[in-house]
Write a protein that holds these residues in place. Sequence first.
Motif, PDB file in Angstrom:
ATOM      1  N   THR A 275     -33.433  10.635 -39.825  1.00 28.03           N
ATOM      2  CA  THR A 275     -32.768   9.882 -38.755  1.00 28.03           C
ATOM      3  C   THR A 275     -31.540   9.156 -39.282  1.00 28.03           C
ATOM      4  N   LEU A 276     -31.676   8.538 -40.460  1.00 25.55           N
ATOM      5  CA  LEU A 276     -30.545   7.826 -41.055  1.00 25.55           C
ATOM      6  C   LEU A 276     -29.422   8.796 -41.412  1.00 25.55           C
ATOM      7  N   ALA A 277     -29.786   9.944 -41.975  1.00 30.54           N
ATOM      8  CA  ALA A 277     -28.772  10.936 -42.346  1.00 30.54           C
ATOM      9  C   ALA A 277     -28.019  11.429 -41.113  1.00 30.54           C
ATOM     10  N   ALA A 278     -28.735  11.635 -40.018  1.00 28.88           N
ATOM     11  CA  ALA A 278     -28.096  12.089 -38.779  1.00 28.88           C
ATOM     12  C   ALA A 278     -27.155  11.024 -38.232  1.00 28.88           C
ATOM     13  N   ALA A 279     -27.581   9.756 -38.316  1.00 28.05           N
ATOM     14  CA  ALA A 279     -26.742   8.665 -37.819  1.00 28.05           C
ATOM     15  C   ALA A 279     -25.474   8.524 -38.659  1.00 28.05           C
ATOM     16  N   ILE A 280     -25.613   8.678 -39.983  1.00 23.12           N
ATOM     17  CA  ILE A 280     -24.444   8.595 -40.865  1.00 23.12           C
ATOM     18  C   ILE A 280     -23.475   9.742 -40.572  1.00 23.12           C
ATOM     19  N   LYS A 281     -24.026  10.922 -40.377  1.00 27.43           N
ATOM     20  CA  LYS A 281     -23.187  12.088 -40.075  1.00 27.43           C
ATOM     21  C   LYS A 281     -22.433  11.886 -38.764  1.00 27.43           C
ATOM     22  N   LYS A 282     -23.100  11.305 -37.784  1.00 24.45           N
ATOM     23  CA  LYS A 282     -22.468  11.045 -36.493  1.00 24.45           C
ATOM     24  C   LYS A 282     -21.360  10.006 -36.633  1.00 24.45           C
ATOM     25  N   ALA A 283     -21.606   8.978 -37.453  1.00 28.85           N
ATOM     26  CA  ALA A 283     -20.605   7.930 -37.654  1.00 28.85           C
ATOM     27  C   ALA A 283     -19.383   8.484 -38.385  1.00 28.85           C
ATOM     28  N   GLU A 284     -19.624   9.337 -39.365  1.00 26.64           N
ATOM     29  CA  GLU A 284     -18.504   9.932 -40.102  1.00 26.64           C
ATOM     30  C   GLU A 284     -17.671  10.845 -39.196  1.00 26.64           C
ATOM     31  N   ALA A 285     -18.341  11.479 -38.236  1.00 31.84           N
ATOM     32  CA  ALA A 285     -17.629  12.370 -37.311  1.00 31.84           C
ATOM     33  C   ALA A 285     -16.832  11.590 -36.273  1.00 31.84           C
ATOM     34  N   ALA A 286     -17.141  10.298 -36.116  1.00 27.53           N
ATOM     35  CA  ALA A 286     -16.441   9.482 -35.117  1.00 27.53           C
ATOM     36  C   ALA A 286     -15.020   9.148 -35.546  1.00 27.53           C
ATOM     37  N   LYS A 287     -14.687   9.411 -36.810  1.00 27.31           N
ATOM     38  CA  LYS A 287     -13.323   9.279 -37.320  1.00 27.31           C
ATOM     39  C   LYS A 287     -12.699   7.911 -37.048  1.00 27.31           C
ATOM     40  N   GLY A 288     -13.313   6.890 -37.607  1.00 24.00           N
ATOM     41  CA  GLY A 288     -12.710   5.562 -37.578  1.00 24.00           C
ATOM     42  C   GLY A 288     -12.990   4.735 -36.358  1.00 24.00           C
ATOM     43  N   ALA A 289     -13.889   5.161 -35.505  1.00 20.58           N
ATOM     44  CA  ALA A 289     -14.243   4.339 -34.346  1.00 20.58           C
ATOM     45  C   ALA A 289     -14.826   3.018 -34.838  1.00 20.58           C
ATOM     46  N   PRO A 290     -14.512   1.911 -34.150  1.00 23.51           N
ATOM     47  CA  PRO A 290     -14.977   0.593 -34.625  1.00 23.51           C
ATOM     48  C   PRO A 290     -16.478   0.542 -34.895  1.00 23.51           C
ATOM     49  N   TRP A 291     -17.274   1.098 -33.994  1.00 19.71           N
ATOM     50  CA  TRP A 291     -18.723   1.046 -34.192  1.00 19.71           C
ATOM     51  C   TRP A 291     -19.141   1.835 -35.432  1.00 19.71           C
ATOM     52  N   ALA A 292     -18.440   2.967 -35.667  1.00 24.40           N
ATOM     53  CA  ALA A 292     -18.774   3.815 -36.808  1.00 24.40           C
ATOM     54  C   ALA A 292     -18.424   3.123 -38.124  1.00 24.40           C
TER      55      ALA A 292
END
Length: 321
Positions: A275-292
Amino acid sequence: MNGLVLRSLGVLSRSCAGSAQEAAVRAFATGASPSKKDVLYNLNNPDPDAVASVKSYLTSLYNGAKLEPSSADDSLELTSKIEKKYKAAAIVEYGLQNISVPLDYSKSNLAPVKRYAAELRTLGKQAGFEDPAVEVSKRLADTAATADSVKELLSKNQSLMSPELYAALLEAVQQVENSTNSTVTLDGSSPAYKAFAKNVEGIATAHGIPAKLLVDVKKGSTDDAVVKEYARYQQHAAVQDAIAELEALKADATVLLDKHLGKSAEQVRKEQAATLAAAIKKAEAAKGAPWAVQFLEDVKRVEWFDACVAENPAVGPKVAA
């Protein structure tokens, strides 16, 4: 005449004892602090006031336990023993709360386990317990004094050995008894005992026990090399015992997690990591979004915190000012 005198003395002694107990109970009932003698008189007194006061007295000893040894009073030996036991219990209970248990130790770094074992030994000394080797030696001597055979001696000391070692020694005894058609007694000069002792040497080697070293120490050797080697062996044995205890605690914790979560502890860890790995991957894909950005920073902080705790579980992380 003599019978009358004896009966009179019996009545007198009972009446005196009753008066002493009644006086002690009355003192308890009025709120007076019980003395050691009062407690001794009323240890077996079913009177509710006496029972309550004895409990209160023992509790006060427990709560007021200190590290210094208690001075024994020959006339109050029983009370002194009770007092010492309660003090030891208080010391152990409080001390264990301040010892960090390294459940996440690594076999490549046994420093936390060594610290854990050393702290337990120190706590034992503070509570009045002797060195484990001395305790074992005394117990063996006590049981050997009443045992009629080697098999009986082993049976009485089974709790001091691992199941594997006990089984191996018992099998060795049985082999000698079968071959000699006699019981192996504790007579060191008998052929049966010598045959058993020879088998024990091989068993000791197989279980990592330095038999010759232990024999030399038992004989009172003062050779510097022997003393140092024995100290190293004691530390090694203490660490191995601590590891066995930690593994048992981890197994119990795993069973508890399995019972309450309905999943194995390993499965829960894998799911959390996924779950953590998936969340990190999603954040990295957000490309600089504040939440990420904030999420990835939080992940780094958590990883830093976990690393600090793993490095020093007793102290934990230190934040620079």
